[in-house]
Design a protein around this motif. Structure first.
Motif, PDB file in Angstrom:
ATOM      1  N   MET A   1       0.810  -1.216   0.000  1.00  0.00           N
ATOM      2  CA  MET A   1       0.000   0.000   0.000  1.00  0.00           C
ATOM      3  C   MET A   1       0.841   1.262   0.000  1.00  0.00           C
ATOM      4  O   MET A   1       0.310   2.364  -0.080  1.00  0.00           O
ATOM      5  CB  MET A   1      -0.948   0.001   1.209  1.00  0.00           C
TER       6      MET A   1
ATOM      7  N   ASN B   1      -0.818  -0.251  -4.484  1.00  0.00           N
ATOM      8  CA  ASN B   1      -1.722   0.893  -4.368  1.00  0.00           C
ATOM      9  C   ASN B   1      -1.228   2.022  -5.276  1.00  0.00           C
ATOM     10  O   ASN B   1      -0.367   2.812  -4.896  1.00  0.00           O
ATOM     11  CB  ASN B   1      -1.774   1.347  -2.908  1.00  0.00           C
TER      12      ASN B   1
ATOM     13  N   CYS C   1      -6.359   2.707  -5.315  1.00  0.00           N
ATOM     14  CA  CYS C   1      -7.227   2.326  -4.200  1.00  0.00           C
ATOM     15  C   CYS C   1      -8.006   3.518  -3.637  1.00  0.00           C
ATOM     16  O   CYS C   1      -9.192   3.402  -3.320  1.00  0.00           O
ATOM     17  CB  CYS C   1      -6.414   1.665  -3.098  1.00  0.00           C
TER      18      CYS C   1
END
Lengths: 189, 425
Positions: A73, A94, A114
């Motif tokens: 992420m 992400n 995302c």
């Protein structure tokens, strides 16, 4: 057969929650599962990760040599775990925060915006739930039914509005993972 | 929401009554279900959730929870509560256990049943908060001063931890002794499915406990005895008790030992890594099995000795610099080569790392050892039969606990053994 995934990123992105939801989904599906967080002086903005191992038999080692999947992420997570994805495995990145790629032609690399997709679903904080949906849609480890039941179980008890947002974010991610939303996902760059 | 068809049918009917629980929480709830009357503790990572669970649940049930001002206070509160015959638990992590050592010696000396949980972290000193097994010496060889032993139970999964908590209370009360549960940060922090099969051991008549001397002569529970003759007699009685525990309470589990040429000996989290390493080693042509002590004291020395006679080599894997390996070598007595691999400070070896060590070990002993004749395999111990309250025992791949094995011979010198017999009379 054991399969492992690491969810890694900033503290506050909901990674431990996403991992717990996956573990709960595996339980719903009657599978064996092991969930272990990185623990310590973690805080919002610091690093956070959790590993989930899913299998048909009781899980053996809590540490894995190569991850079958990784959800990165943020950039440090991509740099740390991108190289540790097993050949033929899945890497979800992400794309809202990370422009770089893992440069791994031997794996399935899925870049997902995302934040934007979570916002589209109703709450742009649910970035990890979008990634979780994509993971479940891409890999046949745990059924979508089981994941829905898991989210209802974990979130629903406390807040129904939050549950609706989580389910919506999960569904958007699921569609991306299944390749139904190609315009937001650039696979295998 | 979109529903994925097909796969859910495949797994239909596979659901069991299981819940996902953190190890620390499962241990706490198992203690509550086992009838724990009082808990004393002081917060420390990575066992904090155990104390938190107790803080919430014990008052709900009208039982005693005390967050003491220090570990020293907690262990002495446990000593006091245990002296009344209450079912008592204390938990901490490595540095906190060190602080409790004096109290444990006093409990062993005055024969007070208490269950102690150590969710180990890296040391020495304050060390780290990551998982470790570097407190084996402390738990097995003696935390406090004096000649005493403490049963030490080492779960390798959260389900097994739940079983062993109830068993720990049974042992503590059957033998009037503190009992250790030795877990580590991984087991404490991880979540795994737990089948809800908690067990409440039966209460024994406490004809020694301090319950109030109304209508009966007063009782004394203490460890002090200034007359050497008396204290020796007390020590001999304690040693006789430890021998009985050593004879009756050994537990271990094995995996793929029948045709094994090599065995990995590991407990707790290291045994989980070893379990995966065994499967990988097998797939790469190494005939390897797993020998997993569940009781670290009493150590399954007789069983391991019998196994060692059939093996080309034993690899001990620990999250330490090598502690249990000393007991392995004592048990093996040179019947086969014993190698060691360990990681420290919160690091955990990966299965591939263990397989690599195993391969080089195999190459090393291969040059000088020939295959030994297959001697009979020692009988693996199994779980105690389910008690009458409907909670069955687990018996699933590799993690099956255990029933007491045949008595081992006492290992004391002749004169000492004779004195023990005299005391028994």
């Amino acid at each position: 057969m054991e399969r492992s995934v690491i969810f890694a990123g900033f503290g506050g992105q909901g990674l431990l929650f996403a991992g717990q939801a996956l573990a709960r989904g595996a339980l719903e599906d009657g599978l064996e599962v092991f969930w272990i967080p990185s623990y310590g002086p973690e805080m919002r903005g610091g690093t956070a990760s959790c590993t989930v191992i899913v299998g048909d038999e009781p899980i053996g080692s809590p540490v894995v040599d190569r991850f079958d999947a990784a959800v990165a992420m943020n950039l440090p997570s991509l740099e740390k775990y991108g190289p540790r994805v097993a050949s033929g495995g899945l890497l979800i990145v992400n794309a809202s925060l990370v422009e770089e790629t893992a440069r791994r032609p031997d794996i399935d690399e899925l870049h997902i915006a995302c934040t934007e997709l979570a916002g589209e679903a109703g709450d742009d904080k649910l970035v990890s739930v979008v990634a979780l949906g994509a993971l479940v849609g891409r890999l046949d480890w745990v059924t979508a039914d089981a994941m829905e039941a898991a989210l209802r179980e974990i979130v629903g008890k406390k807040r129904s509005a939050a549950l609706a947002a989580d389910l919506a974010a999960f569904e958007v991610g699921l569609a991306v993972g299944r390749g139904e939303r190609l315009e937001v996902a650039a696979a295998s760059r | 929401m979109t529903v994925m068809h097909g796969t859910s049918e495949r797994r239909a009917g596979a659901r069991r009554a299981r819940v996902l629980m953190k190890g620390n929480e499962a241990i706490a709830e198992a203690a509550i279900q086992a009838g724990c009357d009082a808990y004393f503790g002081y917060p420390i990572t990575p066992q904090a959730e155990l104390l938190e669970w107790m803080a919430r649940r014990m008052p709900e049930l009208g039982r005693t929870f005390v967050q003491a001002e220090s570990e020293l206070a907690a262990i002495n509160m446990a000593l006091g509560a245990g002296a009344t015959g209450a079912r008592v638990m204390v938990s901490s992590s490595s540095p906190g256990i060190s602080l409790m050592a004096e109290g444990m010696s006093y409990m062993a000396g005055s024969e007070i049943p208490v269950v102690l949980v150590n969710v180990m972290r890296g040391g020495p000193g304050l060390g780290s908060i990551q998982p470790s097994q570097s407190d084996y010496f402390q738990a097995v060889k003696g935390h406090g001063h004096g000649d005493y032993r403490t049963p030490v139970l080492a779960p390798a999964s959260i389900s097994e931890a739940v079983d062993l908590v109830a068993h720990a209370f049974e042992l503590a009360e059957r033998y009037r002794t503190p009992v250790f549960i030795l877990a580590d940060g991984t087991l404490g922090q991880a979540m795994e499915p737990v089948e809800l099969r908690f067990r409440t051991p039966e209460r024994r008549a406490n004809d020694w406990a301090l319950t109030g001397a109304d209508g009966r002569p007063p009782r004394v529970v203490k460890s002090l005895d200034l007359l050497p003759e008396n204290l020796e007699r007390h020590n001999l009685a304690l040693q006789a008790k430890f021998q009985e525990i050593a004879r009756r309470e050994v537990r271990w589990a094995g995996q793929q030992l029948e045709d094994a040429e090599f065995a990995i000996v590991a407990y707790g989290t290291a045994a989980r890594v070893a379990r995966t390493a065994v499967a990988r080693g097998r797939s790469r042509g190494i005939k390897v099995g797993l020998f997993r002590p569940i009781t670290l004291w009493p150590f399954p020395e007789r069983e391991l000795a019998r196994l060692a006679a059939r093996l080309r080599g034993i690899l001990v894997v620990e999250l330490s610099a090598g502690q249990m390996v000393e007991d392995v070598r004592l048990a093996v007595e040179g019947r086969c080569p014993v190698a060691f691999h360990g990681r420290m400070g919160g690091m955990i070896p990966t299965p591939d790392e263990v397989v690599e060590v195993l391969r080089s070990f195999q190459a090393r002993v291969g040059r000088r050892a020939r295959r030994k004749a297959l001697l009979p395999l020692p009988a693996e111990s199994k779980v105690e039969p389910p008690s009458g309250n409907g909670h069955g025992a687990v018996d699933r791949a590799g993690w099956a606990p255990v029933e007491p094995v045949e008595p081992s011979e006492p290992v004391l010198a002749g004169g000492h053994r004779r004195r023990l017999r005299e005391v028994a009379r």
